[in-house]
Design a protein around this motif. Structure first.
Motif, PDB file in Angstrom:
ATOM      1  N   LYS A  33      -1.439   3.960  -3.219  1.00 54.23           N
ATOM      2  CA  LYS A  33      -0.863   2.670  -3.572  1.00 54.23           C
ATOM      3  C   LYS A  33      -1.318   2.154  -1.935  1.00 54.23           C
ATOM      4  O   LYS A  33      -1.940   2.170  -1.453  1.00 54.23           O
ATOM      5  CB  LYS A  33       0.353   3.579  -3.227  1.00 54.23           C
ATOM      6  CG  LYS A  33       1.544   1.814  -3.046  1.00 54.23           C
ATOM      7  CD  LYS A  33       3.069   2.360  -3.774  1.00 54.23           C
ATOM      8  CE  LYS A  33       4.000   1.324  -3.946  1.00 54.23           C
ATOM      9  NZ  LYS A  33       3.189  -0.362  -4.734  1.00 54.23           N
ATOM     10  N   TYR A  35      -0.154  -1.207   0.791  1.00 54.83           N
ATOM     11  CA  TYR A  35       0.011  -1.832   1.559  1.00 54.83           C
ATOM     12  C   TYR A  35      -0.588  -3.058   2.682  1.00 54.83           C
ATOM     13  O   TYR A  35      -1.859  -2.332   3.210  1.00 54.83           O
ATOM     14  CB  TYR A  35       1.119  -0.497   2.232  1.00 54.83           C
ATOM     15  CG  TYR A  35       2.058   0.133   1.621  1.00 54.83           C
ATOM     16  CD1 TYR A  35       3.623  -0.088   1.904  1.00 54.83           C
ATOM     17  CD2 TYR A  35       1.696   1.306   0.931  1.00 54.83           C
ATOM     18  CE1 TYR A  35       3.977   0.207   0.766  1.00 54.83           C
ATOM     19  CE2 TYR A  35       2.665   2.130   0.479  1.00 54.83           C
ATOM     20  CZ  TYR A  35       3.901   2.048   0.263  1.00 54.83           C
ATOM     21  OH  TYR A  35       4.146   3.126  -0.212  1.00 54.83           O
ATOM     22  N   GLU A  46       5.044  -3.923   0.448  1.00 53.75           N
ATOM     23  CA  GLU A  46       4.104  -2.425  -0.757  1.00 53.75           C
ATOM     24  C   GLU A  46       3.534  -4.198  -0.972  1.00 53.75           C
ATOM     25  O   GLU A  46       4.212  -5.342  -1.706  1.00 53.75           O
ATOM     26  CB  GLU A  46       4.921  -2.564  -0.992  1.00 53.75           C
ATOM     27  CG  GLU A  46       4.669  -1.390  -2.368  1.00 53.75           C
ATOM     28  CD  GLU A  46       6.265  -1.041  -3.105  1.00 53.75           C
ATOM     29  OE1 GLU A  46       5.942  -1.195  -4.602  1.00 53.75           O
ATOM     30  OE2 GLU A  46       6.576  -0.806  -2.483  1.00 53.75           O
ATOM     31  N   GLU A  50      -1.870  -0.504  -7.102  1.00 54.72           N
ATOM     32  CA  GLU A  50      -2.014   0.991  -7.067  1.00 54.72           C
ATOM     33  C   GLU A  50      -2.592   1.888  -8.410  1.00 54.72           C
ATOM     34  O   GLU A  50      -2.777   0.843  -9.150  1.00 54.72           O
ATOM     35  CB  GLU A  50      -0.625   1.535  -7.197  1.00 54.72           C
ATOM     36  CG  GLU A  50       0.541   1.035  -8.459  1.00 54.72           C
ATOM     37  CD  GLU A  50       2.164   1.873  -8.209  1.00 54.72           C
ATOM     38  OE1 GLU A  50       1.687   3.106  -9.195  1.00 54.72           O
ATOM     39  OE2 GLU A  50       2.300   0.927  -7.760  1.00 54.72           O
ATOM     40  N   GLN A  91      -2.586  10.532   8.546  1.00 52.17           N
ATOM     41  CA  GLN A  91      -2.030  11.103   6.944  1.00 52.17           C
ATOM     42  C   GLN A  91      -0.670  10.423   6.939  1.00 52.17           C
ATOM     43  O   GLN A  91       0.170  10.363   7.553  1.00 52.17           O
ATOM     44  CB  GLN A  91      -1.907  12.611   7.520  1.00 52.17           C
ATOM     45  CG  GLN A  91      -1.725  13.574   5.785  1.00 52.17           C
ATOM     46  CD  GLN A  91      -2.037  14.811   6.189  1.00 52.17           C
ATOM     47  OE1 GLN A  91      -3.351  15.406   7.212  1.00 52.17           O
ATOM     48  NE2 GLN A  91      -1.955  15.204   5.225  1.00 52.17           N
ATOM     49  N   PRO A  92       0.396  10.388   5.655  1.00 52.49           N
ATOM     50  CA  PRO A  92      -0.701  10.187   4.380  1.00 52.49           C
ATOM     51  C   PRO A  92      -1.421   9.167   4.661  1.00 52.49           C
ATOM     52  O   PRO A  92      -1.746   8.297   3.196  1.00 52.49           O
ATOM     53  CB  PRO A  92      -0.095  10.636   3.093  1.00 52.49           C
ATOM     54  CG  PRO A  92       1.715   9.884   3.826  1.00 52.49           C
ATOM     55  CD  PRO A  92       1.060  10.294   5.453  1.00 52.49           C
ATOM     56  N   PHE A  93      -1.660   7.943   5.623  1.00 54.92           N
ATOM     57  CA  PHE A  93      -1.978   6.324   5.433  1.00 54.92           C
ATOM     58  C   PHE A  93      -3.225   6.528   6.143  1.00 54.92           C
ATOM     59  O   PHE A  93      -3.876   7.027   7.072  1.00 54.92           O
ATOM     60  CB  PHE A  93      -1.474   5.901   6.145  1.00 54.92           C
ATOM     61  CG  PHE A  93      -0.147   5.595   5.226  1.00 54.92           C
ATOM     62  CD1 PHE A  93       0.334   4.856   4.378  1.00 54.92           C
ATOM     63  CD2 PHE A  93       1.224   6.207   5.632  1.00 54.92           C
ATOM     64  CE1 PHE A  93       1.514   4.544   3.814  1.00 54.92           C
ATOM     65  CE2 PHE A  93       2.164   5.764   4.932  1.00 54.92           C
ATOM     66  CZ  PHE A  93       2.373   4.975   3.824  1.00 54.92           C
ATOM     67  N   ARG A  95      -5.479   2.948   7.365  1.00 47.72           N
ATOM     68  CA  ARG A  95      -4.798   2.299   7.744  1.00 47.72           C
ATOM     69  C   ARG A  95      -6.359   1.119   8.062  1.00 47.72           C
ATOM     70  O   ARG A  95      -6.901   1.838   8.766  1.00 47.72           O
ATOM     71  CB  ARG A  95      -4.253   2.397   8.486  1.00 47.72           C
ATOM     72  CG  ARG A  95      -2.708   3.160   8.052  1.00 47.72           C
ATOM     73  CD  ARG A  95      -1.793   1.850   9.770  1.00 47.72           C
ATOM     74  NE  ARG A  95      -1.653   2.792  10.355  1.00 47.72           N
ATOM     75  CZ  ARG A  95      -0.834   3.679  11.344  1.00 47.72           C
ATOM     76  NH1 ARG A  95       0.285   2.876  11.568  1.00 47.72           N
ATOM     77  NH2 ARG A  95      -1.356   4.239  12.488  1.00 47.72           N
ATOM     78  N   TRP A 107      -1.933   4.337   1.270  1.00 51.72           N
ATOM     79  CA  TRP A 107      -1.028   5.391   0.911  1.00 51.72           C
ATOM     80  C   TRP A 107      -1.742   6.840   0.003  1.00 51.72           C
ATOM     81  O   TRP A 107      -2.047   6.400  -0.694  1.00 51.72           O
ATOM     82  CB  TRP A 107       0.645   5.374   0.809  1.00 51.72           C
ATOM     83  CG  TRP A 107       0.940   6.937   0.777  1.00 51.72           C
ATOM     84  CD1 TRP A 107       1.582   7.350   1.696  1.00 51.72           C
ATOM     85  CD2 TRP A 107       1.346   7.798  -1.030  1.00 51.72           C
ATOM     86  NE1 TRP A 107       1.986   7.998   0.814  1.00 51.72           N
ATOM     87  CE2 TRP A 107       2.242   8.378  -0.964  1.00 51.72           C
ATOM     88  CE3 TRP A 107       1.119   6.899  -2.562  1.00 51.72           C
ATOM     89  CZ2 TRP A 107       2.768   9.022  -1.831  1.00 51.72           C
ATOM     90  CZ3 TRP A 107       1.748   7.502  -3.340  1.00 51.72           C
ATOM     91  CH2 TRP A 107       2.379   8.649  -3.020  1.00 51.72           C
ATOM     92  N   SER A 109      -1.457  10.038  -2.546  1.00 49.88           N
ATOM     93  CA  SER A 109      -0.733  11.151  -3.029  1.00 49.88           C
ATOM     94  C   SER A 109      -1.327  12.902  -2.488  1.00 49.88           C
ATOM     95  O   SER A 109       0.310  12.832  -2.969  1.00 49.88           O
ATOM     96  CB  SER A 109      -0.109  10.753  -4.365  1.00 49.88           C
ATOM     97  OG  SER A 109      -1.877  11.227  -5.328  1.00 49.88           O
ATOM     98  N   PHE A 114      -5.844  12.765   1.080  1.00 50.67           N
ATOM     99  CA  PHE A 114      -6.448  12.147   2.219  1.00 50.67           C
ATOM    100  C   PHE A 114      -7.458  12.621   2.751  1.00 50.67           C
ATOM    101  O   PHE A 114      -8.299  11.722   3.550  1.00 50.67           O
ATOM    102  CB  PHE A 114      -5.184  11.720   2.504  1.00 50.67           C
ATOM    103  CG  PHE A 114      -4.878  11.742   4.467  1.00 50.67           C
ATOM    104  CD1 PHE A 114      -5.048  10.227   4.393  1.00 50.67           C
ATOM    105  CD2 PHE A 114      -5.413  12.645   5.128  1.00 50.67           C
ATOM    106  CE1 PHE A 114      -5.450   9.644   5.907  1.00 50.67           C
ATOM    107  CE2 PHE A 114      -5.579  12.013   6.229  1.00 50.67           C
ATOM    108  CZ  PHE A 114      -5.189  10.415   6.781  1.00 50.67           C
TER     109      PHE A 114
END
Length: 135
Positions: A33, A35, A46, A50, A91-93, A95, A107, A109, A114
């Motif tokens: 997803k 952002y 958001e 996704e 984690q879990p991003f 950037r 992000w 899942s 990741f």
């Protein structure tokens, strides 16, 4: 396939299978997803993006692309991974800031996806820190 503008949705009518410059698919993630950080508001928002994530290697410029096959509408999100790509992992991003100074967070899942993405993106970004002849 012509180079897309950084961080833009591309119509799904573009068929990646017709891009003969693709050498390999380096990474696949089942669900991510997207952002975006809005600097003026100092907050994450958001997006409507996704779906499946792919990182592809091409034999022409741009050499690396991040693609999210958007399951929420009929477009792809395409980002060029190059020397302007600034990476930050938490984690879990995953950037990053792109060449036009927009800030995004992806992000993941799945923890394993990741971790694999962190390795792949770190390796790609580090190649741009090296002299062009060693890429």
């Amino acid at each position: 396939m012509s180079a897309a503008q950084p961080g833009r949705l591309v119509p799904a009518t573009i068929n990646l299978a017709m891009d003969h410059s693709i050498e390999e698919i380096i990474l696949v993630a089942a669900y991510v997803k997207l952002y975006e950080f809005i600097i003026a508001l100092r907050q994450w928002t958001e997006t409507d993006v996704e779906g499946h994530l792919f990182v592809i290697k091409r034999n022409t410029q741009p050499h690396f692309l991040l693609i999210i096959l958007n399951s929420r509408n009929t477009g792809y999100f395409v980002e060029i991974i190059d020397g302007h790509f600034e990476l930050n992992l938490r984690q879990p991003f995953l950037r990053y800031q792109n060449g036009v100074r927009r800030i995004y967070g992806i992000w993941f899942s799945q923890t394993q996806e990741f971790q694999r993405a962190a390795e792949v993106f770190t390796r790609i970004v580090s190649t741009y820190a090296q002299p062009p002849s060693s890429r």
